[in-house]
Design a protein around this motif. Structure first.
Motif, PDB file in Angstrom:
ATOM      1  N   ALA A 189       0.815  -1.228   0.000  1.00  0.00           N
ATOM      2  CA  ALA A 189       0.000   0.000   0.000  1.00  0.00           C
ATOM      3  C   ALA A 189       0.842   1.269   0.000  1.00  0.00           C
ATOM      4  CB  ALA A 189      -0.969   0.002   1.180  1.00  0.00           C
ATOM      5  N   ALA A 190       1.832   1.355   0.901  1.00  0.00           N
ATOM      6  CA  ALA A 190       2.627   2.583   0.969  1.00  0.00           C
ATOM      7  C   ALA A 190       3.381   2.798  -0.340  1.00  0.00           C
ATOM      8  CB  ALA A 190       3.601   2.516   2.143  1.00  0.00           C
ATOM      9  N   SER A 191       3.942   1.743  -0.882  1.00  0.00           N
ATOM     10  CA  SER A 191       4.715   1.852  -2.122  1.00  0.00           C
ATOM     11  C   SER A 191       3.822   2.298  -3.274  1.00  0.00           C
ATOM     12  CB  SER A 191       5.364   0.495  -2.439  1.00  0.00           C
ATOM     13  OG  SER A 191       6.154   0.072  -1.339  1.00  0.00           O
ATOM     14  N   THR A 192       2.594   1.834  -3.280  1.00  0.00           N
ATOM     15  CA  THR A 192       1.641   2.228  -4.321  1.00  0.00           C
ATOM     16  C   THR A 192       1.212   3.682  -4.138  1.00  0.00           C
ATOM     17  OG1 THR A 192       0.906  -0.054  -4.585  1.00  0.00           O
ATOM     18  CG2 THR A 192      -0.622   1.669  -5.306  1.00  0.00           C
ATOM     19  N   ILE A 193       0.987   4.096  -2.904  1.00  0.00           N
ATOM     20  CA  ILE A 193       0.597   5.489  -2.620  1.00  0.00           C
ATOM     21  C   ILE A 193       1.723   6.448  -3.044  1.00  0.00           C
ATOM     22  CG2 ILE A 193       0.229   7.116  -0.697  1.00  0.00           C
ATOM     23  CD1 ILE A 193      -1.342   4.741   0.695  1.00  0.00           C
ATOM     24  N   ILE A 194       2.954   6.117  -2.695  1.00  0.00           N
ATOM     25  CA  ILE A 194       4.104   6.959  -3.063  1.00  0.00           C
ATOM     26  C   ILE A 194       4.198   7.073  -4.591  1.00  0.00           C
ATOM     27  CG2 ILE A 194       6.645   7.110  -3.006  1.00  0.00           C
ATOM     28  CD1 ILE A 194       6.340   5.369  -0.295  1.00  0.00           C
ATOM     29  N   THR A 195       4.038   5.947  -5.254  1.00  0.00           N
ATOM     30  CA  THR A 195       4.133   5.918  -6.723  1.00  0.00           C
ATOM     31  C   THR A 195       3.023   6.745  -7.361  1.00  0.00           C
ATOM     32  OG1 THR A 195       5.116   3.713  -6.588  1.00  0.00           O
ATOM     33  CG2 THR A 195       4.196   4.366  -8.724  1.00  0.00           C
ATOM     34  N   ALA A 196       1.816   6.584  -6.852  1.00  0.00           N
ATOM     35  CA  ALA A 196       0.677   7.318  -7.412  1.00  0.00           C
ATOM     36  C   ALA A 196       0.871   8.829  -7.259  1.00  0.00           C
ATOM     37  CB  ALA A 196      -0.614   6.869  -6.724  1.00  0.00           C
ATOM     38  N   LEU A 197       1.344   9.250  -6.084  1.00  0.00           N
ATOM     39  CA  LEU A 197       1.561  10.688  -5.867  1.00  0.00           C
ATOM     40  C   LEU A 197       2.703  11.195  -6.752  1.00  0.00           C
ATOM     41  CD1 LEU A 197       1.054  10.900  -2.005  1.00  0.00           C
ATOM     42  CD2 LEU A 197      -0.465  11.839  -3.757  1.00  0.00           C
ATOM     43  N   TYR A 198       3.735  10.406  -6.897  1.00  0.00           N
ATOM     44  CA  TYR A 198       4.841  10.792  -7.789  1.00  0.00           C
ATOM     45  C   TYR A 198       4.328  10.954  -9.224  1.00  0.00           C
ATOM     46  CZ  TYR A 198       9.143  10.599 -10.471  1.00  0.00           C
ATOM     47  OH  TYR A 198      10.163  10.887 -11.344  1.00  0.00           O
ATOM     48  N   ASN A 199       3.395  10.115  -9.595  1.00  0.00           N
ATOM     49  CA  ASN A 199       2.859  10.166 -10.957  1.00  0.00           C
ATOM     50  C   ASN A 199       1.695  11.154 -11.103  1.00  0.00           C
ATOM     51  OD1 ASN A 199       4.697   8.510 -12.255  1.00  0.00           O
ATOM     52  ND2 ASN A 199       3.605   6.622 -11.672  1.00  0.00           N
ATOM     53  N   GLY A 200       1.537  12.012 -10.115  1.00  0.00           N
ATOM     54  CA  GLY A 200       0.648  13.157 -10.291  1.00  0.00           C
ATOM     55  C   GLY A 200      -0.799  12.967  -9.899  1.00  0.00           C
ATOM     56  N   CYS A 201      -1.109  11.899  -9.170  1.00  0.00           N
ATOM     57  CA  CYS A 201      -2.513  11.795  -8.739  1.00  0.00           C
ATOM     58  C   CYS A 201      -2.797  12.936  -7.763  1.00  0.00           C
ATOM     59  CB  CYS A 201      -2.839  10.427  -8.150  1.00  0.00           C
ATOM     60  SG  CYS A 201      -2.666  10.273  -6.379  1.00  0.00           S
ATOM     61  N   LYS A 202      -4.035  13.424  -7.762  1.00  0.00           N
ATOM     62  CA  LYS A 202      -4.397  14.604  -6.974  1.00  0.00           C
ATOM     63  C   LYS A 202      -4.364  14.299  -5.478  1.00  0.00           C
ATOM     64  CE  LYS A 202      -8.422  17.546  -6.199  1.00  0.00           C
ATOM     65  NZ  LYS A 202      -9.883  17.527  -6.370  1.00  0.00           N
ATOM     66  N   GLU A 203      -4.933  13.150  -5.116  1.00  0.00           N
ATOM     67  CA  GLU A 203      -5.054  12.799  -3.695  1.00  0.00           C
ATOM     68  C   GLU A 203      -5.477  11.340  -3.590  1.00  0.00           C
ATOM     69  OE1 GLU A 203      -8.089  15.565  -2.516  1.00  0.00           O
ATOM     70  OE2 GLU A 203      -9.684  14.446  -3.547  1.00  0.00           O
ATOM     71  N   ILE A 204      -5.258  10.789  -2.399  1.00  0.00           N
ATOM     72  CA  ILE A 204      -5.688   9.410  -2.140  1.00  0.00           C
ATOM     73  C   ILE A 204      -6.569   9.428  -0.900  1.00  0.00           C
ATOM     74  CG2 ILE A 204      -4.910   7.101  -1.439  1.00  0.00           C
ATOM     75  CD1 ILE A 204      -2.263   8.032  -3.102  1.00  0.00           C
ATOM     76  N   VAL A 205      -7.705   8.774  -0.991  1.00  0.00           N
ATOM     77  CA  VAL A 205      -8.614   8.682   0.155  1.00  0.00           C
ATOM     78  C   VAL A 205      -8.571   7.237   0.654  1.00  0.00           C
ATOM     79  CG1 VAL A 205     -10.947   9.125   0.998  1.00  0.00           C
ATOM     80  CG2 VAL A 205     -10.077  10.380  -0.999  1.00  0.00           C
ATOM     81  N   PRO A 206      -7.882   6.997   1.775  1.00  0.00           N
ATOM     82  CA  PRO A 206      -7.804   5.619   2.270  1.00  0.00           C
ATOM     83  C   PRO A 206      -9.043   5.237   3.062  1.00  0.00           C
ATOM     84  CG  PRO A 206      -6.503   7.055   3.679  1.00  0.00           C
ATOM     85  CD  PRO A 206      -7.132   7.942   2.628  1.00  0.00           C
ATOM     86  N   THR A 207      -9.571   4.064   2.824  1.00  0.00           N
ATOM     87  CA  THR A 207     -10.705   3.593   3.624  1.00  0.00           C
ATOM     88  C   THR A 207     -10.375   2.215   4.182  1.00  0.00           C
ATOM     89  OG1 THR A 207     -11.951   2.335   1.971  1.00  0.00           O
ATOM     90  CG2 THR A 207     -12.240   4.718   1.941  1.00  0.00           C
ATOM     91  N   ALA A 208     -10.941   1.917   5.337  1.00  0.00           N
ATOM     92  CA  ALA A 208     -10.685   0.617   5.965  1.00  0.00           C
ATOM     93  C   ALA A 208     -11.488  -0.481   5.266  1.00  0.00           C
ATOM     94  CB  ALA A 208     -11.035   0.681   7.450  1.00  0.00           C
ATOM     95  N   GLU A 209     -12.680  -0.143   4.814  1.00  0.00           N
ATOM     96  CA  GLU A 209     -13.576  -1.171   4.278  1.00  0.00           C
ATOM     97  C   GLU A 209     -13.927  -0.912   2.807  1.00  0.00           C
ATOM     98  OE1 GLU A 209     -14.115  -3.704   6.051  1.00  0.00           O
ATOM     99  OE2 GLU A 209     -13.421  -2.903   7.968  1.00  0.00           O
ATOM    100  N   ILE A 210     -14.220  -1.978   2.086  1.00  0.00           N
ATOM    101  CA  ILE A 210     -14.619  -1.895   0.672  1.00  0.00           C
ATOM    102  C   ILE A 210     -15.901  -1.060   0.528  1.00  0.00           C
ATOM    103  CG2 ILE A 210     -15.468  -3.246  -1.310  1.00  0.00           C
ATOM    104  CD1 ILE A 210     -13.691  -5.559  -0.293  1.00  0.00           C
ATOM    105  N   GLU A 211     -16.850  -1.337   1.400  1.00  0.00           N
ATOM    106  CA  GLU A 211     -18.144  -0.661   1.302  1.00  0.00           C
ATOM    107  C   GLU A 211     -17.988   0.856   1.463  1.00  0.00           C
ATOM    108  OE1 GLU A 211     -17.383  -3.255   3.242  1.00  0.00           O
ATOM    109  OE2 GLU A 211     -18.364  -4.739   1.953  1.00  0.00           O
ATOM    110  N   GLU A 212     -17.095   1.233   2.375  1.00  0.00           N
ATOM    111  CA  GLU A 212     -16.840   2.653   2.619  1.00  0.00           C
ATOM    112  C   GLU A 212     -16.254   3.301   1.361  1.00  0.00           C
ATOM    113  OE1 GLU A 212     -14.050   3.144   5.791  1.00  0.00           O
ATOM    114  OE2 GLU A 212     -14.231   5.331   5.794  1.00  0.00           O
TER     115      GLU A 212
END
Lengths: 242, 242
Positions: free
Chosen positions: A30-53
């Motif tokens: 997860a952390a490695s993917t978040i770092i990569t996504a932000l490096y590649n210009g994604c605006k923001e990441i909203v982490p949720t604990a559950e799929i339904e959320e």
């Protein structure tokens, strides 16, 4: 600077978090993917604990502005746009997008430390940048490893050790707790061959057996990006975008 | 043989305990004191989580047949006969006696794993005997470190590593979880100078500062006694007395 390392979010003695920087580590993936996504210009990441959320939250966004990402049992979730593989979070896919993300260990750990003075997401990929940031702040730090299925996970402990090694190399005065000392010793024993340490480790073995060796090799590269993901008000953004 | 190591009793995934031997480790000092007391001929030890419970239980015994032992904040409890120092549990004092004992970490850990197939108490002092016993049983094993004030404690992790080193030396086929691998690596790094590893460790430092360096030196001697303390039906006895 007081340094604590927790192997699991459930072990945190929460009273100490309010005056500390919490560094959440979930190397695989997860952390490695978040770092990569932000490096590649994604605006923001909203982490949720559950799929339904995650699915509920997505209803607040226009369809072309968000992506649903994450995993359960290391696999993509039905109906989601992306899995938890950093290789899927290319610039072409994520630039300008909000990513709503749920994973088994990492996103849940982030949510659990939201009381901290500041919450940062780290892995090997941004170990140098996070270490320099910590040193510049001067606050006490709690490293919170996500663990794997609520068990001690060697990959995360090694990454904590990597950051402590970098901090020590910058002559940071550190008052380390026992797990910090163990993390630093473990990392120094294997820093020239992390795969040797990881070859017996549970999460590493499970991902390799599931066909994700390329992902793992990517996630354990040290100090590739200067991205510092900061979690604030429910959202992760790169520090420079705050 | 599957081997798990938990840094804290609260981390145990209890469903796995029922088919396993639980080895409770509290090097500083409860396990070391229990091993010493049984070696010196005490009849049995009754571990309690709380002081009040110890005092209530004592009412079931004739005054000349029991001793109250234990600590809070490393110090003897008001009204108790003995502290938690193994040096007080001499043959002259404990032979034939029931010891009702409460300590901050160790006795509470013992009570928490009472669902296991078998519960054994271990430290450095009986590492060889416990390892040989484990190998002879052939069951899967969960090492449960007592920790210190609910935090990862290096002394206990090193003792788990010592037993894994001995088991490995006997060519035991072991399938180790991540913390078992880390414990074994840590012990092997420091087996010739355990005090070097422990000099930065929290519990070690606290005890030395409180004047208990002699106790600590005693507790980290490896393989001194062949005593295997077994916890069954609320009572700890030496295996040979069962």
């Amino acid at each position: 600077m007081k340094i604590s390392v927790y192997a699991l979010p459930d072990n945190i003695q929460e009273k100490e978090l309010k005056e500390r920087i919490a560094v959440v580590i979930d190397v695989l993936r997860a952390a490695s993917t978040i770092i990569t996504a932000l490096y590649n210009g994604c605006k923001e990441i909203v982490p949720t604990a559950e799929i339904e959320e995650a699915i509920m939250l997505a209803k607040n966004y226009e369809r072309e502005t968000f992506l649903l990402g994450g995993e359960r049992n290391a696999q993509k979730i039905d109906g989601f746009d992306l899995s938890n593989s950093p290789y899927e979070y290319t610039r072409e896919v994520v630039e300008g997008q909000t990513i709503i993300m749920t994973t088994t260990n990492g996103t849940q750990a982030i949510r659990k430390v939201s009381d901290a003075k500041e919450v940062i997401v780290a892995g090997f990929l941004n170990a140098g940048a996070v270490s320099r940031y910590i040193q510049s702040c001067g606050d006490d730090v709690t490293f919170v490893c996500a663990g794997t299925d609520n068990k001690f996970s060697m990959d995360d402990i090694l990454a904590a050790g990597a950051m402590l090694d970098i901090l020590d190399g910058m002559n940071t005065q550190m008052e380390m707790d026992d797990l910090a000392l163990v993390s630093l010793h473990l990392y120094r024993s294997y820093k020239n061959d992390l795969k040797k340490a990881l070859k017996g480790a549970c999460h590493y073995k499970n991902l390799v057996e599931a066909g994700f060796e390329k992902d793992v090799d990517y996630c354990i590269k040290i100090d590739q990006f200067s991205i510092i993901p900061v979690f604030k008000d429910g959202i992760i953004k790169a520090a420079q975008d705050l």
